[in-house]
Design an enzyme around this catalytic site. Sequence first.
Site, PDB file in Angstrom:
ATOM      1  CG  ASP A  13       4.823  18.829 -82.310  1.00 22.32           C
ATOM      2  OD1 ASP A  13       5.374  17.745 -82.848  1.00 22.32           O
ATOM      3  OD2 ASP A  13       4.133  19.617 -82.794  1.00 22.32           O
ATOM      4  CG  ASN A  29       0.735  10.578 -83.301  1.00 22.69           C
ATOM      5  OD1 ASN A  29       1.210  10.887 -82.245  1.00 22.69           O
ATOM      6  ND2 ASN A  29       0.771  11.754 -84.160  1.00 22.69           N
TER       7      ASN A  29
HETATM    8  C1  IPE Z   1       0.889  15.600 -80.632  1.00 26.02           C
HETATM    9  O1  IPE Z   1       1.857  15.930 -81.924  1.00 26.02           O
HETATM   10  C2  IPE Z   1       1.126  14.334 -80.507  1.00 26.02           C
HETATM   11  C3  IPE Z   1       2.488  14.042 -79.529  1.00 26.02           C
HETATM   12  C4  IPE Z   1       3.144  14.857 -79.251  1.00 26.02           C
HETATM   13  C5  IPE Z   1       2.486  12.665 -79.238  1.00 26.02           C
HETATM   14  P1  IPE Z   1       1.393  15.985 -83.391  1.00 26.02           P
HETATM   15  O2  IPE Z   1       2.559  16.260 -84.187  1.00 26.02           O
HETATM   16  O3  IPE Z   1       1.093  14.580 -83.656  1.00 26.02           O
HETATM   17  O4  IPE Z   1       0.106  17.073 -83.416  1.00 26.02           O
HETATM   18  P2  IPE Z   1      -0.212  17.927 -84.652  1.00 26.02           P
HETATM   19  O5  IPE Z   1      -0.324  16.901 -85.761  1.00 26.02           O
HETATM   20  O6  IPE Z   1       0.844  18.665 -84.926  1.00 26.02           O
HETATM   21  O7  IPE Z   1      -1.572  18.466 -84.198  1.00 26.02           O
HETATM   22  C1  IPE Z   2       6.735  14.457 -82.082  1.00 33.66           C
HETATM   23  O1  IPE Z   2       7.393  14.823 -83.087  1.00 33.66           O
HETATM   24  C2  IPE Z   2       6.817  12.850 -81.983  1.00 33.66           C
HETATM   25  C3  IPE Z   2       5.279  12.352 -82.387  1.00 33.66           C
HETATM   26  C4  IPE Z   2       4.256  12.873 -82.370  1.00 33.66           C
HETATM   27  C5  IPE Z   2       5.196  10.807 -82.095  1.00 33.66           C
HETATM   28  P1  IPE Z   2       6.756  15.001 -84.727  1.00 33.66           P
HETATM   29  O2  IPE Z   2       6.812  13.672 -85.231  1.00 33.66           O
HETATM   30  O3  IPE Z   2       5.265  15.273 -84.427  1.00 33.66           O
HETATM   31  O4  IPE Z   2       7.621  16.034 -85.359  1.00 33.66           O
HETATM   32  P2  IPE Z   2       6.901  17.255 -86.331  1.00 33.66           P
HETATM   33  O5  IPE Z   2       5.953  17.667 -85.597  1.00 33.66           O
HETATM   34  O6  IPE Z   2       6.612  16.448 -87.730  1.00 33.66           O
HETATM   35  O7  IPE Z   2       8.129  18.017 -86.476  1.00 33.66           O
HETATM   36 MG    MG Z   3       4.259  17.093 -84.571  1.00 38.77          MG
END
Ligand code: IPE
Ligand code: IPE
Ligand code: MG
Length: 260
Positions: free
Chosen positions: A25, A73
């Site tokens: 993340d 997602n």
């Molecule tokens: C969890 O991260 C999913 C992945 C790392 C693929 P998200 O960014 O989607 O989760 P939330 O929204 O912070 O809970």
């Molecule tokens: C993780 O990074 C990747 C996926 C969940 C696909 P994020 O895209 O959630 O990045 P933040 O949490 O918005 O920084």
């Molecule tokens: Mg995220």
Amino acid sequence: MSDAPNPIAHLPAERRPRHVGVIMDGNGRWAKERGLPRERGHEKGADAVREVVRAARRCGIEALTLFAFSSQNWDRPPEEVVHLMALLRRYLIEERAEILDNDIRLTTVGETERLPSLVRDPLSELMEVSKDNRGMVLCLALSYGGRETISGAARRLAQRVADGELRPEEIDVETFARSLPSSEMPPLDLLVRTSGEHRISNFFLWESAYAELHFSPVMWPEFGREAFIVALEDFASRERRFGLTPAQAETAPRVASGGD
Ligand code: IPE
Ligand code: IPE
Ligand code: MG
């Protein structure tokens, strides 16, 4: 690969995790902090995947599950989803040789049938050609949700009961665990989440029952071998008790047993 030194040689073998899961993340925030579009964060994140897979293999980890795309997602802006799918395809194509050369078996958990064929095709090809590899399992959690997986397993078991193949009283922790796709891997020992968030976000809900949790403040694009080893060292320092008293736990095995 085989003659490369193991970066966790200093940790006792019984204090090394067999299966590590990572909630990758912070890509978007990493980019935002630099005034870049979120896409750049995902691109840099793919480099981090490369580095962590390599480190895990060197460390002798048996299974590494990377949470790459959640069921939730799909609700992100369509342009971001399209970009993530294109990146996934690129990763599968570019890493093919490295995965095969390092004896890595690629698997997935999640509703991969929802992925576009531009991802599904290289994915199924690489899964097929790597299926006899034994060096490490690299499991990509794609279109994955813990609740979706658990409810799917419950549905399949209910169907077997309805078909007269299974009695309700036969459904216990072991049977249920065996009906989950993760049952092909060792029990989850360590769950890492990057970017300073302290939540599971629908990742391995069942599998995390007795996993040790490691929360890293590092954004995923900056997470590399060093931060991964910090997580493994943190794991090695934990006392796993599995519900026992400290005195009992001292003599019990440190790894999770059946039912996980
Ligand atoms: C969890 O991260 C999913 C992945 C790392 C693929 P998200 O960014 O989607 O989760 P939330 O929204 O912070 O809970
Ligand atoms: C993780 O990074 C990747 C996926 C969940 C696909 P994020 O895209 O959630 O990045 P933040 O949490 O918005 O920084
Ligand atoms: Mg995220």
